[in-house]
Design a protein around this motif. Structure first.
Motif, PDB file in Angstrom:
ATOM      1  N   ALA A   1       0.832  -1.194   0.000  1.00 15.96           N
ATOM      2  CA  ALA A   1       0.000   0.000   0.000  1.00 15.96           C
ATOM      3  C   ALA A   1       0.869   1.246   0.000  1.00 15.96           C
ATOM      4  O   ALA A   1       1.877   1.312   0.685  1.00 15.96           O
ATOM      5  N   PRO A   2       0.490   2.272  -0.755  1.00 13.59           N
ATOM      6  CA  PRO A   2       1.292   3.475  -0.801  1.00 13.59           C
ATOM      7  C   PRO A   2       1.049   4.391   0.396  1.00 13.59           C
ATOM      8  O   PRO A   2       1.681   5.434   0.493  1.00 13.59           O
TER       9      PRO A   2
ATOM     10  N   GLY B   1      -5.258   3.832   1.686  1.00 14.99           N
ATOM     11  CA  GLY B   1      -4.459   3.122   0.703  1.00 14.99           C
ATOM     12  C   GLY B   1      -4.972   1.745   0.352  1.00 14.99           C
ATOM     13  O   GLY B   1      -4.227   0.937  -0.224  1.00 14.99           O
ATOM     14  N   GLN B   2      -6.242   1.441   0.681  1.00 17.73           N
ATOM     15  CA  GLN B   2      -6.798   0.124   0.372  1.00 17.73           C
ATOM     16  C   GLN B   2      -8.170   0.268  -0.287  1.00 17.73           C
ATOM     17  O   GLN B   2      -8.840   1.301  -0.177  1.00 17.73           O
ATOM     18  N   HIS B   3      -8.568  -0.795  -0.957  1.00 18.36           N
ATOM     19  CA  HIS B   3      -9.912  -0.857  -1.526  1.00 18.36           C
ATOM     20  C   HIS B   3     -10.413  -2.280  -1.373  1.00 18.36           C
ATOM     21  O   HIS B   3      -9.631  -3.246  -1.273  1.00 18.36           O
ATOM     22  N   PHE B   4     -11.750  -2.417  -1.340  1.00 15.05           N
ATOM     23  CA  PHE B   4     -12.360  -3.719  -1.119  1.00 15.05           C
ATOM     24  C   PHE B   4     -12.630  -4.378  -2.451  1.00 15.05           C
ATOM     25  O   PHE B   4     -13.384  -3.881  -3.284  1.00 15.05           O
ATOM     26  N   TYR B   5     -11.993  -5.555  -2.664  1.00 19.80           N
ATOM     27  CA  TYR B   5     -12.076  -6.206  -3.959  1.00 19.80           C
ATOM     28  C   TYR B   5     -12.038  -7.716  -3.777  1.00 19.80           C
ATOM     29  O   TYR B   5     -11.196  -8.251  -3.047  1.00 19.80           O
ATOM     30  N   GLN B   6     -12.994  -8.392  -4.420  1.00 17.63           N
ATOM     31  CA  GLN B   6     -13.082  -9.850  -4.376  1.00 17.63           C
ATOM     32  C   GLN B   6     -13.095 -10.381  -2.933  1.00 17.63           C
ATOM     33  O   GLN B   6     -12.389 -11.327  -2.581  1.00 17.63           O
ATOM     34  N   GLY B   7     -13.906  -9.729  -2.111  1.00 18.55           N
ATOM     35  CA  GLY B   7     -14.168 -10.221  -0.768  1.00 18.55           C
ATOM     36  C   GLY B   7     -13.146  -9.867   0.295  1.00 18.55           C
ATOM     37  O   GLY B   7     -13.265 -10.329   1.432  1.00 18.55           O
TER      38      GLY B   7
ATOM     39  N   GLN C   1      -7.724  -4.920  -0.182  1.00 24.84           N
ATOM     40  CA  GLN C   1      -6.468  -5.089  -0.917  1.00 24.84           C
ATOM     41  C   GLN C   1      -5.799  -3.731  -1.097  1.00 24.84           C
ATOM     42  O   GLN C   1      -6.474  -2.694  -1.183  1.00 24.84           O
ATOM     43  N   PRO C   2      -4.473  -3.728  -1.153  1.00 21.23           N
ATOM     44  CA  PRO C   2      -3.774  -2.441  -1.260  1.00 21.23           C
ATOM     45  C   PRO C   2      -3.884  -1.849  -2.654  1.00 21.23           C
ATOM     46  O   PRO C   2      -3.930  -2.569  -3.651  1.00 21.23           O
ATOM     47  N   LEU C   3      -3.972  -0.525  -2.696  1.00 21.10           N
ATOM     48  CA  LEU C   3      -3.728   0.167  -3.945  1.00 21.10           C
ATOM     49  C   LEU C   3      -2.254  -0.014  -4.295  1.00 21.10           C
ATOM     50  O   LEU C   3      -1.426  -0.252  -3.424  1.00 21.10           O
TER      51      LEU C   3
ATOM     52  N   LEU D   1      -3.341   2.960  -8.527  1.00 19.82           N
ATOM     53  CA  LEU D   1      -4.047   1.956  -9.325  1.00 19.82           C
ATOM     54  C   LEU D   1      -4.788   0.966  -8.443  1.00 19.82           C
ATOM     55  O   LEU D   1      -4.281   0.559  -7.394  1.00 19.82           O
ATOM     56  N   THR D   2      -5.986   0.592  -8.907  1.00 25.51           N
ATOM     57  CA  THR D   2      -6.684  -0.567  -8.357  1.00 25.51           C
ATOM     58  C   THR D   2      -6.606  -1.676  -9.404  1.00 25.51           C
ATOM     59  O   THR D   2      -5.954  -1.528 -10.442  1.00 25.51           O
ATOM     60  N   ALA D   3      -7.295  -2.763  -9.151  1.00 27.76           N
ATOM     61  CA  ALA D   3      -7.324  -3.847 -10.133  1.00 27.76           C
ATOM     62  C   ALA D   3      -7.957  -3.419 -11.442  1.00 27.76           C
ATOM     63  O   ALA D   3      -7.741  -4.047 -12.480  1.00 27.76           O
TER      64      ALA D   3
END
Length: 844
Positions: free
Chosen positions: A270-271, A379-385, A388-390, A411-413
C-alpha cells in the motif's frame, strides 16, 4: 493542451507569436528567449523553419540509406515518396513528416506522454497528470519491448531514423520551427515509443469518454425503468444499422493481459494515505463529438459499374491538419492516403487493389468503477471479498520554471484512480491494453483482396472502429473491429461496482462483431450510428453513448437508396450535403399537427415557410434558424417538467441538462430521437402529459413548442425573414494548433450545416463565459476522400494543408476548395511524372 501553450506565450494581452508575425523585433519579451533569430529583419514576418516559400529541388542525405529514393511535391503540397527498399520508404516518410510538421509532432508526443509542463510550465500539469495516470507512455514502452522482430519493428525503427535525420539537419542548419526558438528548447530524438504513444493519443481522442458518469446522475434520479424509457439501448426513432443480423452468439474472447515491463511495474504494498486528490480528467482530453462518415456503393448502383468509396473523418479543425497526405511506393507497398505525423502508415486511403475508410464505433470502451474505500484503511480498496492495497507508480513530472512534481499514479485492479465529474473512479480504458496495431496496418497495406483485408484486422485491439472497404474486383464491405468489453454484471455504459462483481469477463469475438459484405441493397453506410439492430446478443452501445441518432446515416441512406447510377461527383456532393434528416422526419409531423389550428398571421407565414423547405441547413435559408430552436424547445416542453419532478441534478460539468429552453445538452442529444420516436410510434406516451396529471399528447406538445419558438424567433430576429437566413449567424474557423489566434484562418461567414447534416458543422470553442459557441464551426470533415474503381478517379482534400508554417503556401491552402466542396485529384505513379512537381533526391 493548446490553451496551456497559449497561456505560456501570451504576454500583456498580446500573443508573442502574433507579434513575431506582425512586428519587427529583435528583443526578448517577458523573460522568453529573444525573438530576433525568428524574424526576417527587413519584413518583420515569421521566418521559415525550412518551408516558408515554394518547395525547391534538393538533394537530401540520409546516411545508410539502402538505395536512392525520391520525394516529389505537387504545387498543392501533396507528397509522393518512392523508395527501392521498404524500410527506406518509411525512413523517408519520417524525414518528410519532420521537415513539415516537427513542432506538431513534438507537442503531440509530449501531450501523449505527459511532458508538456517541461516546456510550457505549471499550466500544463493537469494534462500531464492525466496522461501519466492513463498510461499511454507506459503502454507504448510495454508494447515496444514486446514487439517481435518483423515488419512492424523494422518500420517503426526506420521511421524514427528518418525523423532524427531531419531533426539533426534542422538543428545543424539553425532551421528549427519557430516554436522551438520561442520556447527555448531543442527536440530530443524520436523513438518508436513516441510513435506508439502518438498512436494511442489518436485513439484517446475518439474513444475516451465520460458519458457513463454524466448519465449516471440522470439514472439515479429517474430510476432504471424511466431511464430506460428515455434513454433506451437503441434510439427510439428510425435507425439504419448496417448489420441487421442474423447474429452469431460466440464465446467471449479473452483480453490481452495489461502487464507492464520491469521499469513500469507498480510498487508492492500500500502506498499509504493519499497525499493529493486524484487527477481531474481535463475536458480537452475527453472524446466529445461523433466522428466521421463513410459509405461504399456496389457497382450495381454506380454509373461506372464498379464500386465507389467515400470517407470523411470528423475531428476538430486545425492548422496544420491532423493529416498529412502522401503516396508511398516501394517493392512491398503502394498506397495513397493520409498519415498522422508521428505515425508512419496511412490510416485511411487506398492501395492498388482496394480503398478503405474509417469511422469511430461509439460503444463503451471506457468503464468507470466505484471503488469501496474506508478512511480507517487508507491506501486500500475492497475487492473480491477482501481489503487489498492500492498500488503506486512513481511518475516524476518536470515543470518549466519550477521543481519537478513527484506525481504518483494510484491503481486498483481496474485501473488508475481519477476524479470524474467531482467523483472518484477507477478507470478501465481499452486504449492501454496490449496491442500491435502497426502489424495490422502493415498487413492491411500488403493485402491483395477482401479476405486478406479482413484477416489483417483480426488482431486490431483499440480504438473500436468501422473499416469500410471497396475493391477493383467489385466487392464492398464494412467491418467493426476492436475490443468490445463485456462485464459480469451491471451496465458498461454506467458506472460499475468495484468489488469484482462488475469485472470485464472478455470481449465480443472478432467474428461476432457487426459486419456487412456485398449486401443485396448495394450500399453500406457508417456514420457513427449503432452498427447492429436491437436483437444483437451482447452488451453494446446505448442511445446516449455518442451513437448517431439516425440523422447523418439516415440522410445518407435516404439519398443512396434513390440512386441507381451513382457517380463520384454525386457521392462527393453528398459529402458536402447540408440536408438535415431530423428536420426531414420531424417537420412534416409538425405541419400535420398544425392542421386545423388557428394561427396568427406571422405564425402562418412561418408554417408556410416550413412547408416550402427542402430541409437543407444552407446559408441562404431562414428555416434552419427556426428549426435549430424548435428541436430544443420540443425536448424542453416534453421533458423539463419531468426533470423537475424527478429532481434530476445537473452534472458538475454542467453538460447533462439544458440551461434553458433554447439550448442543447447531452441529454437533449438523445431525447430528440426519443421524442421523435414517440411522435412517430407512441403519440399518447404518458411522458407527453405533465407530472400534475394534465393530459397532453404529441400533437399538443408539438403545437406548444411551435408557438413558443415563433414568439422567441420574432423577438430575436424580427419579422423580416431576410434577417433569419442561416448564413448570417453561421461561420467556420480553422484554429492554429498552438492556440495562436493571429495565425487562425477565418472565421469565414456564410457557412451552413449542423451536427446532423452529412457535411457536419460542430462548435467546439467556448465564449468567455464558458458557453459553447455553437454557431462557430470548429469541427467537421477534416479530410474528404473518394474513389471510383470503374473510372479510376481518385480525389481528396484536406483544408488544413500540408505545412505547419504559417508563411508556407501549403498552410491552410485546401480551405478554398474544401469550402466549395471541391477536391484535388489524387495522382499516382506515372501520372505524377506528368504533373508539375518539385523533386527531392534522397541519397545515402
Amino acid at each position: 493542451m493548446w490553451r496551456h501553450l497559449r497561456r505560456t506565450l501570451e504576454v500583456g494581452g498580446g500573443v508573442i507569436l502574433a507579434a513575431a508575425v506582425l512586428v519587427p523585433s529583435a528583443t526578448g519579451l517577458a523573460g522568453l528567449p529573444a525573438l530576433g533569430a525568428t524574424l526576417n529583419p527587413g519584413g518583420g514576418v515569421w521566418r521559415p523553419a525550412a518551408d516558408a516559400g515554394p518547395a525547391r529541388a534538393e538533394t537530401v542525405s540520409l546516411p545508410g540509406l539502402s538505395a536512392p529514393a525520391t520525394v516529389a511535391f505537387e504545387d498543392n503540397g501533396l507528397a509522393h515518396v518512392t523508395a527501392g527498399v521498404d524500410a527506406d520508404l518509411f525512413r523517408t516518410i519520417g524525414y518528410v513528416h519532420a521537415r513539415f510538421r516537427l513542432a506538431q509532432m513534438d507537442l503531440t508526443r509530449r501531450q501523449a506522454q505527459g511532458e508538456l509542463a517541461e516546456i510550457v510550465g505549471p499550466d500544463a500539469l493537469e494534462s500531464d497528470r492525466f496522461e501519466r495516470d492513463l498510461g499511454l507512455q507506459r503502454a507504448a514502452r510495454r508494447d515496444w519491448a514486446a514487439l517481435p522482430a518483423g515488419p512492424a519493428r523494422e518500420t517503426l525503427t526506420a521511421y524514427s531514423r528518418g525523423v532524427n535525420d531531419a531533426i539533426r539537419e534542422l538543428v545543424r542548419d539553425h532551421r528549427l520551427p519557430t516554436l522551438f526558438t520561442v520556447l527555448g528548447y531543442e527536440p530530443r530524438e524520436w523513438t518508436p515509443v513516441d510513435s506508439l504513444a502518438v498512436q494511442r493519443l489518436v485513439g484517446q481522442k475518439i474513444s475516451f469518454d465520460e458519458q457513463a458518469v454524466r448519465f449516471s446522475f440522470a439514472q439515479k434520479a429517474l430510476g432504471q425503468k424511466v431511464f430506460d424509457q428515455w434513454f433506451p439501448v437503441v434510439p427510439g426513432n428510425r435507425q439504419q444499422p448496417y448489420d441487421k443480423g442474423p447474429f452469431k452468439k460466440l464465446p467471449l474472447e479473452p483480453l490481452p493481459v495489461r502487464a507492464y515491463p520491469a521499469d513500469g511495474v507498480p510498487a508492492d504494498g500500500a502506498p499509504g494515505p493519499l497525499g493529493t486528490p486524484p487527477t481531474t480528467v481535463p475536458a480537452a482530453a475527453v472524446h466529445s463529438l461523433g466522428n466521421s462518415n463513410s459509405w461504399v456503393v456496389s457497382g450495381s448502383r454506380t454509373a461506372s459499374g464498379a464500386p465507389i468509396l467515400s470517407a470523411d473523418p470528423h475531428l476538430p479543425y486545425s492548422l496544420p491538419s491532423i493529416w498529412y497526405q502522401l503516396e508511398g511506393s516501394s517493392p512491398g507497398y503502394h498506397f495513397s492516403g493520409v498519415t498522422t505525423p508521428g505515425i508512419p502508415v496511412p490510416l485511411l486511403g487506398k492501395t492498388g487493389t482496394f480503398s478503405w475508410g474509417l469511422t469511430a464505433s461509439q460503444r463503451p470502451t471506457t468503464l468507470f468503477y466505484e471503488e469501496r474505500t474506508d478512511p480507517a484503511r487508507p491506501g486500500q480498496h475492497f475487492y473480491q471479498g477482501k481489503w487489498q492495497p492500492l498500488t503506486s507508480v512513481p511518475e516524476p513530472i518536470k515543470v518549466r520554471g519550477g521543481a519537478t512534481e513527484q506525481h504518483q499514479v494510484r491503481l486498483t485492479a481496474h485501473g488508475p484512480i481519477m476524479r470524474v465529474q467531482a467523483r472518484d473512479y477507477a478507470v478501465w480504458w481499452a486504449g492501454t491494453l496490449p496491442s500491435d496495431n502497426m502489424s495490422s496496418m502493415l498487413a492491411l497495406l500488403r493485402a491483395k483482396d477482401l479476405g486478406g483485408f479482413r484477416a489483417s484486422l483480426r488482431g486490431w485491439t483499440t480504438p473500436a472502429l468501422n473499416f469500410s472497404y471497396a475493391d477493383r474486383s467489385g466487392n464492398i464491405a464494412m467491418f467493426n473491429v476492436g475490443v468490445a468489453p463485456q462485464v459480469a454484471s451491471g451496465n458498461p455504459a454506467l458506472p460499475l461496482a468495484g468489488d469484482g462483481s462488475g469485472d470485464v469477463t472478455g470481449s465480443i469475438a472478432h467474428d461476432a462483431l457487426p459486419s456487412s459484405v456485398n449486401p443485396p441493397e448495394g450500399y453500406i453506410v457508417s456514420a457513427n450510428q449503432r452498427e447492429a439492430s436491437g436483437d444483437y446478443p451482447y452488451q453494446y452501445s446505448t442511445s446516449y453513448n455518442f451513437v448517431e441518432r439516425g440523422w447523418r446515416d439516415g440522410e445518407i441512406v435516404e439519398q443512396l437508396s434513390h440512386q441507381d447510377k451513382l457517380t463520384l461527383a454525386q457521392s462527393a456532393a453528398l459529402q458536402s450535403d447540408w440536408h438535415d434528416n431530423h428536420a426531414r422526419q420531424l417537420v412534416p409531423l409538425l405541419l400535420g399537427a398544425l392542421k386545423g389550428v388557428e394561427l396568427d398571421p406571422f405564425e402562418q407565414r412561418v408554417a408556410d415557410l416550413l412547408a416550402a423547405w427542402d430541409y437543407t441547413a444552407s446559408p441562404d435559408k431562414p428555416q434552419p434558424v427556426f428549426f435549430d430552436s424548435y428541436k430544443n424547445r420540443l425536448s424542453w416542453a416534453t421533458f423539463q417538467p419531468w426533470w423537475t419532478h424527478y429532481k434530476v441534478p445537473q452534472d458538475p460539468d454542467k453538460g447533462l441538462l439544458p440551461r434553458n429552453a433554447d439550448s442543447g445538452a447531452w441529454a437533449n442529444e438523445t431525447l430528440r430521437g426519443t421524442v421523435l420516436g414517440w411522435i412517430q410510434n407512441d403519440p399518447d406516451n404518458a411522458f407527453f402529459s405533465l407530472p400534475d396529471g394534465t393530459r397532453r399528447d404529441a400533437t399538443d406538445v408539438m403545437r406548444a413548442a411551435f408557438h413558443e419558438t415563433v414568439a422567441n424567433a420574432l423577438k430575436k430576429y424580427g419579422p423580416d425573414f431576410r434577417n433569419w437566413t442561416y448564413g448570417k449567424y453561421e461561420s467556420v474557423l480553422f484554429p492554429n494548433l498552438a492556440g495562436m489566434s493571429a495565425l487562425d484562418l477565418g472565421p469565414y461567414p456564410g457557412w451552413g450545416g449542423n451536427p446532423r447534416t452529412p457535411n457536419v458543422s460542430v462548435g467546439t470553442r467556448d465564449a468567455a463565459d464558458g458557453r459553447p459557441l455553437s454557431n462557430l464551426a470548429t469541427a467537421g470533415a477534416t479530410w474528404r476522400f473518394g474513389v471510383d474503381w470503374g473510372t479510376g478517379q481518385i480525389q481528396a482534400v484536406t483544408a488544413g494543408g500540408q505545412s505547419e508554417n504559417p508563411m508556407s503556401p501549403w498552410y491552410g491552402n485546401g480551405i478554398p476548395l474544401w469550402m466549395k466542396g471541391r477536391y484535388w485529384p489524387v495522382l499516382e505513379g506515372a501520372a505524377v511524372q506528368g504533373a508539375r512537381t518539385v523533386q527531392w533526391k534522397v541519397t545515402s
